[in-house]
Design a protein around this motif. Structure first.
Motif, PDB file in Angstrom:
ATOM      1  N   UNK A  46       8.870   2.577  -0.497  1.00  0.00           N
ATOM      2  CA  UNK A  46      10.064   2.214  -1.263  1.00  0.00           C
ATOM      3  C   UNK A  46      10.391   3.232  -2.359  1.00  0.00           C
ATOM      4  N   UNK A  47       9.398   4.009  -2.775  1.00  0.00           N
ATOM      5  CA  UNK A  47       9.637   5.025  -3.800  1.00  0.00           C
ATOM      6  C   UNK A  47      10.308   6.270  -3.224  1.00  0.00           C
ATOM      7  N   UNK A  48      10.363   6.371  -1.890  1.00  0.00           N
ATOM      8  CA  UNK A  48      10.940   7.535  -1.236  1.00  0.00           C
ATOM      9  C   UNK A  48      12.366   7.235  -0.767  1.00  0.00           C
ATOM     10  N   UNK A  49      13.123   8.277  -0.396  1.00  0.00           N
ATOM     11  CA  UNK A  49      14.434   8.039   0.214  1.00  0.00           C
ATOM     12  C   UNK A  49      14.260   7.222   1.509  1.00  0.00           C
ATOM     13  N   UNK A  50      15.211   6.361   1.876  1.00  0.00           N
ATOM     14  CA  UNK A  50      16.521   6.181   1.228  1.00  0.00           C
ATOM     15  C   UNK A  50      16.518   5.159   0.099  1.00  0.00           C
ATOM     16  N   UNK A  51      15.326   4.640  -0.285  1.00  0.00           N
ATOM     17  CA  UNK A  51      15.274   3.573  -1.285  1.00  0.00           C
ATOM     18  C   UNK A  51      15.262   4.124  -2.707  1.00  0.00           C
ATOM     19  N   UNK A 101      15.297   0.496   7.385  1.00  0.00           N
ATOM     20  CA  UNK A 101      15.493   1.172   6.093  1.00  0.00           C
ATOM     21  C   UNK A 101      16.541   0.499   5.208  1.00  0.00           C
ATOM     22  N   UNK A 102      16.353  -0.770   4.914  1.00  0.00           N
ATOM     23  CA  UNK A 102      17.242  -1.525   4.040  1.00  0.00           C
ATOM     24  C   UNK A 102      16.393  -2.441   3.174  1.00  0.00           C
ATOM     25  N   UNK A 140       3.363   9.264   7.696  1.00  0.00           N
ATOM     26  CA  UNK A 140       4.125   8.481   6.740  1.00  0.00           C
ATOM     27  C   UNK A 140       3.976   6.984   6.951  1.00  0.00           C
ATOM     28  N   UNK A 141       5.015   6.255   6.548  1.00  0.00           N
ATOM     29  CA  UNK A 141       4.993   4.794   6.605  1.00  0.00           C
ATOM     30  C   UNK A 141       4.851   4.279   8.027  1.00  0.00           C
TER      31      UNK A 141
END
Length: 394
Positions: free
Chosen positions: A233-238, A292-293, A357-358
């Motif tokens: 969540x600390x990365x784009x797109x958030x 990604x929302x 990554x995630x």
């Protein structure tokens, strides 16, 4: 036996205080990694150090709290947690943080196991179930509050400030619990040798051993997901900050509130299908976490936590029904394996982060849950692997 309002408040605060510091750093792990100059996997050990300490201390906590008095042991653990949480404010390196977090974990089992033993020893029947629900509710709120407070203060004043606020909040609960929780008496006949012998006998029972290993996969999944979703969540797109990440965990108590569903699940299904259904819920939540929302991520955490708490309650209930002697020793074995799994879950997904990554974290967590589903096939309540329906008529 009736339960007074003061007793309910005291038990709620026990659960709240126990889980307030345990996972609190999860909302500020990205900020800690940046401040301390550590990798994602290394920062994950901030959670793993505490869960490892809980696993080490859990088998000894039962006889200790029995011998010295459960209320006295819980108050001592709570009094120690305040300064240990405050010590995090002074930490300047990852090694210092790990030492403080490990010390927190050594204090927590007296509070966790002491509370469960205190509740089951003082109340019986429906009253016991009701007050245990109060404790679980306090635990869920403590889990959320720890993450939210650490995130909020971490956003405003730096990652260390949140732990000062948590220390004050923890110590504020102490006098209420001391004055409103009923007294109990020590049980000097509780012996370490007998307790450890019973634990070893339980470890040789493949059903309890399977349940304990299943529990390890469950906390692996929970710790891995909730520790690394913050980095996601600390990365784009958030691009969320610590306070916003802390708010995402607002759905955590909602998921925990669904744990009482396990009774209805067992009435409709046998144990294995009930566990399979709970794991399917977890996997559904993990799938939502890939969208990604922010609303999808919040829904995914809620669904995932529903499944996790169902798995936990099903496994703990199974251990309690299966243990024919020394149920406290059986529970201690389960808690030990449970938190060992959590320690691994705090580190292993982070090792995949630099390459995958995630998405890599989600894959390894999903694979672990599937492994847990296979382990659950060894858990049977009767020789033919079915549940005796007479158990659930009342």
């Amino acid at each position: 036996m009736t339960i007074s309002a003061r007793e309910r408040v005291a038990v709620f605060l026990l659960g709240f205080s126990a889980f307030l510091p345990l996972y609190a750093p999860q909302s500020v792990l990205p900020r800690m990694a940046a401040a301390l100059g550590t990798s994602v996997a290394a920062t994950g050990t901030v959670i793993g150090a505490t869960t490892l300490a809980v696993a080490v201390a859990a088998p000894l906590a039962g006889p200790l709290t029995d011998r010295f008095g459960r209320k006295r042991a819980m108050l001592a653990a709570l009094a120690a947690l305040g300064p240990l949480t405050l010590a995090l404010v002074l930490c300047q390196t990852l090694d210092q943080v790990l030492v403080a977090r490990f010390a927190q974990g050594m204090a927590l089992p007296a509070l966790l196991t002491g509370a469960v033993a205190f509740i089951t020893g003082r109340w019986t029947g429906p009253a016991s179930a009701a007050i245990m629900g109060v404790f679980v509710g306090g635990s869920a709120m403590g889990g959320f509050a720890g993450r939210f407070v650490a995130g909020l203060f971490g956003e405003l004043f730096g990652w260390q400030a949140g732990f000062a606020a948590l220390a004050v909040l923890s110590l504020a609960c102490l006098p209420v619990i001391q004055h409103w929780l009923p007294a109990d008496t020590p049980q000097p006949d509780s012996r370490f040798s007998a307790h450890l012998g019973a634990t070893w006998r339980h470890a040789k029972d493949f059903r309890i051993r399977s349940a304990a290993l299943f529990g390890a996969t469950v906390l692996f999944a929970m710790t891995g997901t909730l520790s690394y979703v913050g980095f996601h969540l600390a990365q784009p797109p958030f691009n969320l900050g610590p306070a916003e990440i802390g708010l995402v965990f607002l759905v955590y108590p909602l998921g925990a509130a669904m744990a009482p569903m396990n009774g209805r699940l067992l009435r409709r299904l046998a144990l294995r299908p009930a566990i399979a259904a709970a794991i399917a819920i977890c996997l559904t939540g993990l799938g939502l976490l890939l969208i990604p929302m922010v609303p999808a991520v919040m829904a995914g955490i809620c669904v995932f936590i529903i499944g996790i708490f169902l798995c936990q309650s099903l496994a703990l209930g199974y251990v309690g029904r299966t243990a024919r002697f020394s149920p406290g020793a059986a529970a201690g074995l389960y808690v030990c394996c449970f938190y060992l799994g959590g320690s691994l879950g705090a580190v292993i997904p982070g090792l995949l982060w630099p390459l995958y990554g995630w998405h890599g974290c989600v894959v390894v967590i999903a694979a672990t849950l599937c492994g847990g589903a296979m382990l659950s096939r060894l858990m049977s309540e009767a020789p033919n692997g079915t549940i005796n329906p007479q158990r659930f008529k009342n």
